[in-house]
Design an enzyme around this catalytic site. Structure first.
Site, PDB file in Angstrom:
ATOM      1  N   ASN A  13       0.830  -1.356  -0.039  1.00  0.00           N
ATOM      2  CA  ASN A  13       0.062   0.055   0.284  1.00  0.00           C
ATOM      3  C   ASN A  13       1.016   1.178   0.072  1.00  0.00           C
ATOM      4  OD1 ASN A  13      -1.741   2.258   0.465  1.00  0.00           O
ATOM      5  ND2 ASN A  13      -2.377   1.382   2.701  1.00  0.00           N
ATOM      6  N   LYS A  15      -0.045   4.228  -0.072  1.00  0.00           N
ATOM      7  CA  LYS A  15      -0.419   5.365   0.251  1.00  0.00           C
ATOM      8  C   LYS A  15      -0.258   6.703  -0.546  1.00  0.00           C
ATOM      9  CE  LYS A  15       0.091   3.370   4.714  1.00  0.00           C
ATOM     10  NZ  LYS A  15       0.367   3.128   6.189  1.00  0.00           N
ATOM     11  N   GLU A 102      -6.414   4.783   8.213  1.00  0.00           N
ATOM     12  CA  GLU A 102      -6.240   6.231   7.927  1.00  0.00           C
ATOM     13  C   GLU A 102      -7.303   6.826   7.063  1.00  0.00           C
ATOM     14  OE1 GLU A 102      -2.553   5.472   5.875  1.00  0.00           O
ATOM     15  OE2 GLU A 102      -1.568   5.044   7.554  1.00  0.00           O
TER      16      GLU A 102
HETATM   17  P1  13P Z   1       3.677   0.251   7.459  1.00  0.00           P
HETATM   18  O1  13P Z   1       3.931  -0.932   6.905  1.00  0.00           O
HETATM   19  O2  13P Z   1       4.190   1.605   6.954  1.00  0.00           O
HETATM   20  O3  13P Z   1       3.464   0.318   8.933  1.00  0.00           O
HETATM   21  O4  13P Z   1       1.989   0.552   7.017  1.00  0.00           O
HETATM   22  C1  13P Z   1       1.022  -0.472   7.071  1.00  0.00           C
HETATM   23  C2  13P Z   1      -0.205   0.050   6.446  1.00  0.00           C
HETATM   24  O5  13P Z   1      -0.901   0.992   6.685  1.00  0.00           O
HETATM   25  C3  13P Z   1      -0.481  -0.959   5.222  1.00  0.00           C
HETATM   26  O6  13P Z   1      -1.759  -0.529   4.777  1.00  0.00           O
END
Ligand code: 13P
Length: 253
Positions: A13, A15, A102
């Site tokens: 992901n 983001k 989120e």
């Molecule tokens: P991290 O691997 O950066 O902790 O993020 C996890 C996440 O939110 C994947 O959707």
């Protein structure tokens, strides 16, 4: 986990990270996955919506799937700035993340909203990755299991199948923090989610994958992926670097 009959899924992901320059990362992942590993696991990258089309092109002919990070529940309409499941599918996306913490925290997504979006994903033929997870405060209050079970029970569409649904357990406090639950804590939550799935969808529950997400890195992936009922990873930060993401995939090598 070996022996479960469920094919592991390692999903990245991204983001709100990535521009066209990041296609080099997708190409690095594509070129770094061995055919032997791809026999064993599914690999998915969820870039920002702006890059879905070019990521689909960059992985054309490879087994790597591309997915969205969010969707609007409705197929079309006057929803400025939103993207529907049909639009994602039209670009070649196969999966979409639904109800990431989120989205819940910054966009006020509710469990009912997650349910509507998961239905939207199914309507368009996408596999919805429904995210659940407790905050640290909820964990300290001994409410982790009840929180994730309720999120799952409300979020998941009736009659969900392994084709249209994946669950991701992402403790909010483990995301981007470098902290993870212990293997025993993860096992407890995943077993509880599996048991809840059994109540919700019957024997299909044994086929539905439950991913773990939250600070998965090359250095801890092998240990985390070996936990019972962990059927893969949802990776944030480490999916932005091809070498790191490949290191996590190679936990299954
Ligand atoms: P991290 O691997 O950066 O902790 O993020 C996890 C996440 O939110 C994947 O959707």
């Amino acid at each position: 986990m070996a022996g479960s009959g469920r094919r592991p899924l390692v999903a990245g992901n991204w983001k709100m990270n990535g521009t066209r320059a990041s296609l080099a990362t997708v190409e690095g992942i594509r070129d770094g996955l061995s055919p032997a590993l791809l026999e064993k696991i599914d690999v998915l990258i969820c870039p920002p919506a702006t890059l879905i089309s070019s990521c689909v092109a960059a992985t054309y002919g490879s087994p790597i799937a591309i997915g969205g990070q969010n969707l609007h529940a409705r197929p079309s309409g006057a929803f400025t700035g939103s993207i529907s499941a049909e639009m994602l599918a039209d670009l070649g996306a196969k999966y979409v993340i639904v109800g990431h913490s989120e989205r819940r925290a910054y966009h006020h997504e509710t469990d009912d909203g997650v349910h509507a979006k998961a239905l939207g994903a199914r309507r368009a033929g996408l596999c919805g990755i429904i995210c659940v997870g407790e905050t640290m405060e909820e964990r300290e209050q001994g409410r982790a299991l009840s929180i994730v079970r309720a999120q799952l029970a409300i979020g998941i569409p009736k009659g969900a199948t392994a084709q249209d649904t994946v669950i991701a357990y992402e403790p909010v406090w483990a995301i981007g923090s470098g902290r993870t639950p212990t293997p025993a804590e993860i096992a407890e939550v995943h077993a509880s989610l599996r048991e809840m799935l059994d109540k919700l969808v019957g024997e299909e529950a044994a086929k539905i994958r439950i991913l773990y997400g939250g600070s998965v890195k090359p250095g801890n992936a092998r240990e985390l992926m070996a936990v019972e009922n962990v059927d893969g990873a949802l990776v944030g930060g480490a999916s932005l670097v091809a070498e790191d993401f490949l290191g996590i995939c190679n936990a299954y090598a």
